[in-house]
Design a protein around this motif. Structure first.
Motif, PDB file in Angstrom:
ATOM      1  N   ILE A 152     -10.778  64.022 -14.489  1.00  0.00           N
ATOM      2  CA  ILE A 152      -9.582  64.038 -14.723  1.00  0.00           C
ATOM      3  C   ILE A 152      -9.438  62.829 -13.579  1.00  0.00           C
ATOM      4  O   ILE A 152      -9.874  62.822 -12.617  1.00  0.00           O
ATOM      5  CB  ILE A 152      -9.128  64.977 -13.802  1.00  0.00           C
ATOM      6  N   GLU A 153      -8.262  61.995 -14.028  1.00  0.00           N
ATOM      7  CA  GLU A 153      -7.931  61.215 -13.567  1.00  0.00           C
ATOM      8  C   GLU A 153      -6.753  61.108 -13.025  1.00  0.00           C
ATOM      9  O   GLU A 153      -5.820  61.422 -13.163  1.00  0.00           O
ATOM     10  CB  GLU A 153      -8.701  59.421 -14.064  1.00  0.00           C
ATOM     11  N   LEU A 154      -6.851  60.533 -11.484  1.00  0.00           N
ATOM     12  CA  LEU A 154      -5.069  60.983 -10.827  1.00  0.00           C
ATOM     13  C   LEU A 154      -5.251  59.694 -10.029  1.00  0.00           C
ATOM     14  O   LEU A 154      -6.280  58.964  -9.481  1.00  0.00           O
ATOM     15  CB  LEU A 154      -5.182  62.027  -9.286  1.00  0.00           C
ATOM     16  N   HIS A 155      -3.957  59.582 -10.322  1.00  0.00           N
ATOM     17  CA  HIS A 155      -3.468  58.505  -9.798  1.00  0.00           C
ATOM     18  C   HIS A 155      -2.499  58.336  -8.450  1.00  0.00           C
ATOM     19  O   HIS A 155      -1.335  59.065  -8.732  1.00  0.00           O
ATOM     20  CB  HIS A 155      -2.643  57.661 -10.901  1.00  0.00           C
ATOM     21  N   PHE A 156      -2.664  57.777  -7.472  1.00  0.00           N
ATOM     22  CA  PHE A 156      -1.846  58.206  -6.405  1.00  0.00           C
ATOM     23  C   PHE A 156      -1.488  57.123  -5.684  1.00  0.00           C
ATOM     24  O   PHE A 156      -1.676  55.549  -5.818  1.00  0.00           O
ATOM     25  CB  PHE A 156      -3.083  58.264  -5.082  1.00  0.00           C
ATOM     26  N   LEU A 157       0.358  57.464  -5.876  1.00  0.00           N
ATOM     27  CA  LEU A 157       1.299  56.274  -6.421  1.00  0.00           C
ATOM     28  C   LEU A 157       1.685  55.569  -4.982  1.00  0.00           C
ATOM     29  O   LEU A 157       2.232  54.064  -5.271  1.00  0.00           O
ATOM     30  CB  LEU A 157       2.348  56.465  -7.384  1.00  0.00           C
ATOM     31  N   SER A 158       1.543  56.362  -4.238  1.00  0.00           N
ATOM     32  CA  SER A 158       2.484  55.729  -2.835  1.00  0.00           C
ATOM     33  C   SER A 158       1.133  56.325  -2.079  1.00  0.00           C
ATOM     34  O   SER A 158       0.004  57.253  -1.933  1.00  0.00           O
ATOM     35  CB  SER A 158       3.455  56.499  -2.061  1.00  0.00           C
ATOM     36  N   PRO A 159       1.451  55.551  -0.345  1.00  0.00           N
ATOM     37  CA  PRO A 159       0.273  56.153   0.237  1.00  0.00           C
ATOM     38  C   PRO A 159      -0.199  57.505   0.888  1.00  0.00           C
ATOM     39  O   PRO A 159       0.236  58.423   0.945  1.00  0.00           O
ATOM     40  CB  PRO A 159       0.264  55.197   1.666  1.00  0.00           C
ATOM     41  N   THR A 160      -1.650  58.157   0.434  1.00  0.00           N
ATOM     42  CA  THR A 160      -1.897  59.080   0.193  1.00  0.00           C
ATOM     43  C   THR A 160      -2.785  60.031   1.817  1.00  0.00           C
ATOM     44  O   THR A 160      -4.132  58.724   1.790  1.00  0.00           O
ATOM     45  CB  THR A 160      -1.877  59.951  -1.201  1.00  0.00           C
ATOM     46  N   SER A 161      -2.938  60.791   2.473  1.00  0.00           N
ATOM     47  CA  SER A 161      -4.019  60.897   3.370  1.00  0.00           C
ATOM     48  C   SER A 161      -3.889  62.599   3.068  1.00  0.00           C
ATOM     49  O   SER A 161      -2.897  64.064   2.838  1.00  0.00           O
ATOM     50  CB  SER A 161      -3.644  59.944   4.727  1.00  0.00           C
ATOM     51  N   ARG A 255       0.199  65.360   2.604  1.00  0.00           N
ATOM     52  CA  ARG A 255       0.809  64.721   3.612  1.00  0.00           C
ATOM     53  C   ARG A 255       1.933  64.276   3.292  1.00  0.00           C
ATOM     54  O   ARG A 255       1.789  63.318   2.900  1.00  0.00           O
ATOM     55  CB  ARG A 255       0.148  64.626   4.659  1.00  0.00           C
ATOM     56  N   LYS A 256       2.999  64.557   3.758  1.00  0.00           N
ATOM     57  CA  LYS A 256       3.815  63.995   4.276  1.00  0.00           C
ATOM     58  C   LYS A 256       4.963  64.107   2.643  1.00  0.00           C
ATOM     59  O   LYS A 256       5.357  62.769   1.974  1.00  0.00           O
ATOM     60  CB  LYS A 256       4.284  62.807   4.841  1.00  0.00           C
ATOM     61  N   THR A 257       4.698  64.876   1.702  1.00  0.00           N
ATOM     62  CA  THR A 257       5.414  64.693   0.427  1.00  0.00           C
ATOM     63  C   THR A 257       6.628  64.500   0.245  1.00  0.00           C
ATOM     64  O   THR A 257       7.721  64.182  -0.438  1.00  0.00           O
ATOM     65  CB  THR A 257       4.382  65.126  -0.204  1.00  0.00           C
ATOM     66  N   ALA A 258       7.521  65.299   1.398  1.00  0.00           N
ATOM     67  CA  ALA A 258       8.644  65.045   1.653  1.00  0.00           C
ATOM     68  C   ALA A 258       8.752  63.605   1.764  1.00  0.00           C
ATOM     69  O   ALA A 258      10.498  63.499   2.195  1.00  0.00           O
ATOM     70  CB  ALA A 258       9.396  66.130   2.212  1.00  0.00           C
ATOM     71  N   MET A 259       8.357  62.838   2.359  1.00  0.00           N
ATOM     72  CA  MET A 259       8.683  61.597   3.187  1.00  0.00           C
ATOM     73  C   MET A 259       8.481  60.066   2.813  1.00  0.00           C
ATOM     74  O   MET A 259       8.310  59.001   3.104  1.00  0.00           O
ATOM     75  CB  MET A 259       8.537  61.917   4.683  1.00  0.00           C
ATOM     76  N   GLY A 260       7.923  60.462   1.376  1.00  0.00           N
ATOM     77  CA  GLY A 260       7.414  59.239   0.189  1.00  0.00           C
ATOM     78  C   GLY A 260       5.801  59.054   0.168  1.00  0.00           C
ATOM     79  O   GLY A 260       5.769  58.764  -0.645  1.00  0.00           O
ATOM     80  N   MET A 261       5.258  60.065   1.619  1.00  0.00           N
ATOM     81  CA  MET A 261       3.944  59.530   0.556  1.00  0.00           C
ATOM     82  C   MET A 261       3.252  60.352  -0.672  1.00  0.00           C
ATOM     83  O   MET A 261       3.979  61.872  -0.931  1.00  0.00           O
ATOM     84  CB  MET A 261       3.353  60.344   1.398  1.00  0.00           C
ATOM     85  N   GLY A 262       1.868  60.801  -0.548  1.00  0.00           N
ATOM     86  CA  GLY A 262       1.932  61.349  -1.975  1.00  0.00           C
ATOM     87  C   GLY A 262       1.786  61.281  -3.285  1.00  0.00           C
ATOM     88  O   GLY A 262       1.333  62.794  -4.238  1.00  0.00           O
ATOM     89  N   GLN A 263       2.483  60.571  -3.936  1.00  0.00           N
ATOM     90  CA  GLN A 263       3.088  60.950  -4.940  1.00  0.00           C
ATOM     91  C   GLN A 263       2.078  60.471  -6.335  1.00  0.00           C
ATOM     92  O   GLN A 263       1.064  59.766  -5.889  1.00  0.00           O
ATOM     93  CB  GLN A 263       4.487  59.739  -5.331  1.00  0.00           C
ATOM     94  N   THR A 264       1.771  61.383  -7.158  1.00  0.00           N
ATOM     95  CA  THR A 264       0.351  61.626  -7.720  1.00  0.00           C
ATOM     96  C   THR A 264       0.918  61.904  -9.432  1.00  0.00           C
ATOM     97  O   THR A 264       1.627  62.757  -9.352  1.00  0.00           O
ATOM     98  CB  THR A 264      -0.090  62.594  -6.618  1.00  0.00           C
ATOM     99  N   GLN A 265       0.201  61.233 -10.048  1.00  0.00           N
ATOM    100  CA  GLN A 265      -0.025  61.438 -11.956  1.00  0.00           C
ATOM    101  C   GLN A 265      -0.963  61.949 -11.847  1.00  0.00           C
ATOM    102  O   GLN A 265      -2.291  62.086 -11.926  1.00  0.00           O
ATOM    103  CB  GLN A 265       0.845  59.998 -12.331  1.00  0.00           C
TER     104      GLN A 265
END
Length: 314
Positions: A152-161, A255-265
């Motif tokens: 499984i390949e996941l792309h992290f489209l915004s800063p993710t922590s 973290r903070k997925t309601a603030m733009g972080m962690g957008q993932t595909q």
């Protein structure tokens, strides 16, 4: 606890990805970070549509929302009037669609200012097929993926922590990524679709990541962007990971997925019968059929996962 219980009472079996289109109403520079302003705007629409739902979301320790950064046509030298922007709202509880739509409709003609920059609301796309990033899925259907992927390949489209041992971890280790998704799934999915505990004995077989700083109103957050390929040798673990990888489009990661972080595909899973390949570099900017404006690289990636999630849920 009472706020969490209130959200449970609204729980439904559907998930949604809703796209909101905006147009710049002035010329100039848009602040680089509008995460808090977008979050406040969405909560304002909920408050107009149903004040008690907005209060419950605001007080909840586990937000049923994910909100992307403001995406679109950021020009060098400043934007022009009418420039196209948009952001995406993920709803992990389908019962939230109605109050959100009601609040949007009642606010549609009002002026909109985000961090002192004026915009005009254009549209909200909630139904699958009305916008390429608008989609819906169902917890029951996601629980039964048509194909289980070992790689499984996941792309992290915004800063993710991730929070790890009272510190912030920026590398998306398999146990951090899938535990994050697993926890949110079991919070928001109806009881009958809860997933069992899982030991994430996965390998990281390839990755291409960079760390980026995301300036927020409360300070700078550092997270990783790029892609990671995970391998699951256990069939049952691969099955659960496949479910959660599709869920990531709606839930985000970390973290903070309601603030733009962690957008993932999910960049399409790979079965053991397929030869893994390195992700292709972008060769150009396709055009959005709705707007005629250029799509950003991360938008194209989000399109792929949106389509994948819809196929899984169809």
């Amino acid at each position: 606890m009472e706020q969490e219980m209130s959200l449970q009472q609204h729980k439904s079996t559907t998930l949604h990805s809703i796209v909101v289109e905006l147009a710049a109403a002035d010329v100039g520079d848009i602040p680089p970070t509008l995460s808090r302003a977008l979050h406040a705007l969405v909560l304002k629409w909920f408050a107009v549509g149903n004040p008690s739902v907005a209060e419950t979301i605001h007080a909840s320790q586990n937000s049923p929302l994910t909100i992307s950064r403001l995406l679109g046509n950021r020009r060098q030298g400043g934007v022009r009037i009418g420039d196209y922007f948009y952001f995406r709202i993920g709803l992990l509880d389908g019962s939230l669609v109605e109050p959100l739509m009601r609040g949007f409709e009642q606010s549609e003609t009002q002026s909109l200012v985000l961090a002192d920059f004026p915009f005009v609301l254009r549209n909200m796309y909630a139904l699958p097929g009305t916008h390429q990033l608008a989609g819906a899925a169902d917890y029951g259907l996601l629980s039964h993926p048509a194909q289980v992927f070992n790689d499984i390949e996941l792309h992290f489209l915004s800063p993710t922590s991730f929070k790890q041992n009272q510190s912030v971890q920026t590398f998306p280790l398999p146990e951090l990524v899938f535990n994050s998704l697993h926890r949110r799934w079991n919070i928001f999915a109806p009881q009958q679709y809860h997933l069992p505990n899982c030991e994430w004995n996965a390998l990281v077989t390839a990755y291409d990541l960079k760390t980026y700083a995301l300036k927020m109103e409360g300070g700078t957050e550092v997270g990783a962007q790029g892609w990671v390929r995970y391998r699951f040798n256990s069939p049952e673990t691969a099955r659960i990971a496949t479910i959660l990888a599709n869920f990531a489009f709606f839930a985000g990661v970390g973290r903070k997925t309601a603030m733009g972080m962690g957008q993932t595909q999910l960049a399409l899973g790979i079965s053991l019968l397929q030869k893994p390949s390195k992700p292709k570099k972008s060769k150009g900017s396709p055009r959005n059929k709705l707007s005629g404006l250029k799509l950003l690289t991360d938008e194209r990636q989000m399109l792929q996962v949106g389509e994948a999630a819809q196929r899984t849920g169809s």
